[in-house]
Scaffold this motif. Structure first.
Motif, mmCIF file in Angstrom:
data_model
loop_
_atom_site.group_PDB
_atom_site.id
_atom_site.type_symbol
_atom_site.label_atom_id
_atom_site.label_comp_id
_atom_site.label_asym_id
_atom_site.label_seq_id
_atom_site.Cartn_x
_atom_site.Cartn_y
_atom_site.Cartn_z
ATOM 1 N N THR A 63 0.833 -1.196 0.000
ATOM 2 C CA THR A 63 0.000 0.000 0.000
ATOM 3 C C THR A 63 0.867 1.245 0.000
ATOM 4 O O THR A 63 1.972 1.260 0.555
ATOM 5 N N GLY A 64 0.384 2.285 -0.626
ATOM 6 C CA GLY A 64 1.089 3.561 -0.625
ATOM 7 C C GLY A 64 2.305 3.628 -1.511
ATOM 8 O O GLY A 64 3.143 4.517 -1.346
ATOM 9 N N THR A 65 2.429 2.720 -2.463
ATOM 10 C CA THR A 65 3.622 2.713 -3.327
ATOM 11 C C THR A 65 3.376 3.385 -4.677
ATOM 12 O O THR A 65 4.310 3.477 -5.482
ATOM 13 N N ASP A 98 -10.193 -0.726 -8.049
ATOM 14 C CA ASP A 98 -9.295 -0.679 -6.896
ATOM 15 C C ASP A 98 -9.553 -1.849 -5.948
ATOM 16 O O ASP A 98 -10.709 -2.166 -5.635
ATOM 17 N N ARG A 107 2.603 11.161 3.438
ATOM 18 C CA ARG A 107 1.653 12.282 3.330
ATOM 19 C C ARG A 107 0.885 12.480 4.642
ATOM 20 O O ARG A 107 0.664 13.613 5.087
ATOM 21 N N ASN A 108 0.465 11.360 5.246
ATOM 22 C CA ASN A 108 -0.269 11.469 6.512
ATOM 23 C C ASN A 108 0.603 12.074 7.604
ATOM 24 O O ASN A 108 0.122 12.886 8.420
ATOM 25 N N ASN A 149 3.448 2.265 5.565
ATOM 26 C CA ASN A 149 2.299 2.684 4.757
ATOM 27 C C ASN A 149 2.714 3.397 3.477
ATOM 28 O O ASN A 149 1.889 4.034 2.819
ATOM 29 N N THR A 164 -2.365 3.618 -7.455
ATOM 30 C CA THR A 164 -3.439 4.511 -7.900
ATOM 31 C C THR A 164 -2.864 5.758 -8.553
ATOM 32 O O THR A 164 -3.424 6.278 -9.531
ATOM 33 N N GLU A 165 -1.730 6.225 -8.047
ATOM 34 C CA GLU A 165 -1.088 7.401 -8.639
ATOM 35 C C GLU A 165 -0.670 7.120 -10.077
ATOM 36 O O GLU A 165 -0.800 7.983 -10.961
ATOM 37 N N ARG A 186 1.756 7.070 0.988
ATOM 38 C CA ARG A 186 0.552 7.599 1.629
ATOM 39 C C ARG A 186 0.807 7.868 3.103
ATOM 40 O O ARG A 186 0.294 8.843 3.677
#
Length: 612
Positions: free
Chosen positions: A345-347, A415, A571-572, A565, A350-351, A568
């Motif tokens: 996740t977060g790699t 997704d 960013r958090n 994570n 989606t981007e 993402r």
């Protein structure tokens, strides 16, 4: 007489059982056209009643009569027939009266009144084609008294009559009644099911061989065919056959008519098929800036860090899609491109989908996204394709089918595909294989110009021998090892856990495994995100912002302490340790010409930003 090898399989089935069955029930693709040999290896596309008349007469049936509820009785047009003589025959035998339109008007009641005379006619064998028989009853499961009497008498007669020696070589034949219905269940089940003298036959959509027979007759009518070489004609025939997989022969005829009407030449046959399927004249894929795609590595690298291998593979898929090499085994109707993005996740999965959308269509928000965790229920497939007739929501259609119908040229993102119910995944088989999906309303929606992207977190965890969920791949693994572990777990999930290996086979080698966010890549992501936040602050406040080195190092240490994570998570952490405390400091501090962040301090779970 046409050679048996040229007949569709269902027609051979019907011909084989003429000496054995007194009635037949044809259902399925009954409103199409069917190829009948005329001369010199040429085939004419005939309506079903004419095709059946040709077939039955070639098998020893002397006369063929058709009936439908609107026009009454008619004699199907076949080669070499004397219509006047045929009409006189049926007038003499059954007192039919013909009008100027070559019809003998009659009601459904009159058809059943003559039914006993049809099946008992002697000595010449006759056949009656009961067309549109789905409309002979109001409700198959609840017949009126008259309807029940009609079909009861038909059932008894099918069992009572006997075959007579009257066919070729003195073979026995009945006077067959051929019911032509939309679906087998359109006639009373007690009549159609279990009747030993009735043969149900399903008519499928035409296969490749059948489409090839008609293509030879259709291609010469396309603009430019007269000037084309034999090689060009042969190539056009192959292209028409390949691109009409799953379509009816009527659709093939319509495609060639569209080409003539809009002057689409034989070398642009693809455009004619696209216009027919999608209702659009332009092909955005052909208008893409190839130079932009050629140099897309740098474009994507500005937004996606540390995944160079994934970017290269995705761009290869895109280039193949732009050229038009996505189809295989003659299936040119498949989606333009398919990619399965897996990894932590977060790699950037989606981007990357957003970046591809911007690369292709100039707007990253132009993609169509479905969160597949919302489709975990067995019957949630109705949200995608629409509810079937009679159910709530039938008129609104499905979210996926509606979206593709409105935007056939699009990127579609599914997704977290592994969270969908396996029944939902089954819907993708037809999409990946044929590029088509049938909606709840029975409409065919084409995905031939769409780019499909699936994302998944599969492979990061596995179930050990004790049934516990344990890590399968960790940042300690190098990229090749991590990719091998993820691919193996994806294989296990589709083949063993949900029993859908065919889905994986359709995706093929288009699986792209993303790497973990490593320390050096995390620093790049941090710099990129922090720069974006600073630009946002300057836009919002109208003042420049500067972060001193010591504060920047402290912030980076806070944000990159835990990379589980991925991007993402960075960013958090920036939101928690910079955006929120900066907003607090700006709100409380007096106005100044510039914003200078002197110190960032984190104590007792609270981060503060000290301004100069």
């Amino acid at each position: 007489m046409e050679s048996p090898q040229a007949l569709p399989r269902w027609a051979l089935d019907l011909a084989r059982f003429l000496p054995l069955k007194s009635q037949f029930l044809l259902s399925g693709n009954v409103r199409d056209r069917y190829p009948w040999a005329v001369a010199d290896d040429r085939y004419a596309p005939l309506p079903l009643t004419s095709f059946l008349a040709e077939l039955l007469r070639s098998r020893g049936i002397a006369h063929v009569l058709a009936f439908d509820p609107l026009n009454g009785f008619s004699v199907p047009l076949v080669s070499g027939i004397d219509i006047a003589a045929e009409q006189q025959f049926f007038s003499d035998r059954f007192e039919l009266r013909w009008n100027d339109n070559l019809r003998s008007p009659a009601s459904v009641a009159r058809f059943f009144e003559l039914f006993p005379d049809f099946v008992r006619n002697e000595p010449e064998p006759i056949a009656v084609l009961a067309d549109f028989s789905s409309r002979y009853l109001v409700r198959p499961d609840l017949q009126t008294d008259d309807e029940h009497h009609w079909f009861t008498a038909s059932l008894i007669l099918s069992l009572d009559v006997a075959a007579r020696p009257c066919g070729p070589d003195a073979s026995t034949l009945f006077n067959p009644i051929v019911w032509i219905a939309d679906q087998e269940g359109d006639l009373p089940p007690w009549f159609a099911v279990g009747n030993p003298r009735l043969r149900p036959i399903a008519l499928p959509v035409p296969d490749r061989t059948t489409r090839g027979l008609i293509a030879k007759s259709l291609i010469p009518g396309i603009p430019g065919a007269r000037q084309a070489s034999e090689e060009q004609i042969a190539a056009a025939e192959r292209s028409l056959v390949e691109q009409t997989h799953g379509l009816m022969l009527l659709d093939m005829i319509s495609i060639t008519e569209l080409c003539r009407n809009e002057q689409v030449s034989i070398d642009r046959l693809d455009d004619g098929v696209r216009r027919f399927k999608l209702g659009v004249t332009e092909n955005p894929w052909a208008k893409l800036d190839r130079e932009k795609i050629t140099t897309a590595d740098s474009f994507v690298a500005r937004r996606l860090k540390g995944q160079d291998h994934a970017v290269t593979k995705m761009l290869d898929i895109i280039k193949r899609s732009v050229i038009g090499l996505s189809g295989n085994e003659g299936r040119s109707g498949r989606p333009r491109g398919v990619a399965f993005l897996a990894g932590p996740t977060g790699t950037g999965k989606t981007e990357l989908a957003k970046t591809v959308t911007e690369l292709l269509f100039g707007d990253e928000s132009a993609y169509i996204r479905f969160d597949m965790s919302e489709f975990a229920a067995e019957h949630s497939d109705q949200r995608l394709i629409g509810a079937p007739p009679g159910y709530v929501g039938y008129d609104t259609g499905g979210e996926l089918t509606n979206a593709i119908r409105e935007k056939p040229f699009s990127v579609v993102l599914f997704d977290e595909i592994e969270k969908a119910h396996p029944r939902i995944l089954d819907k993708f088989l037809q999409v990946l294989d044929d590029g088509v999906l049938t909606s709840g309303r029975g409409e065919r929606v084409y995905f031939s110009e769409a780019f499909l992207i699936f994302t998944s977190n599969l492979g990061l965890y596995r179930i050990d021998e004790r049934g516990k969920r344990v890590p399968n791949a960790t940042p300690a693994d190098d990229l090749p090892s991590m990719q091998a572990k993820v691919r193996a777990e994806i294989d296990r999930f589709f083949k063993l856990e949900i029993g859908r290996p065919e889905i994986l086979n359709r995706i093929g080698e288009n699986i792209v495994v993303f790497d973990f966010i490593r320390d050096d890549v995390a620093a790049e992501i941090f710099d990129m995100m922090l720069a974006g936040i600073c630009r946002q602050v300057e836009t919002a406040t109208g003042r420049p912002i500067d972060i001193e080195d010591s504060a920047r190092r402290a912030l980076q240490e806070l944000c990159l302490a835990d990379l589980s994570n991925g991007g993402r998570g960075v960013r958090n952490q920036l939101e928690a340790h910079f955006i929120n405390p900066l907003a607090r400091a700006l709100f409380d501090a007096p106005e100044s010409p510039a914003i200078i962040v002197r110190r960032i301090d984190h104590r007792d779970g609270l981060t503060t930003v000290e301004l100069a």
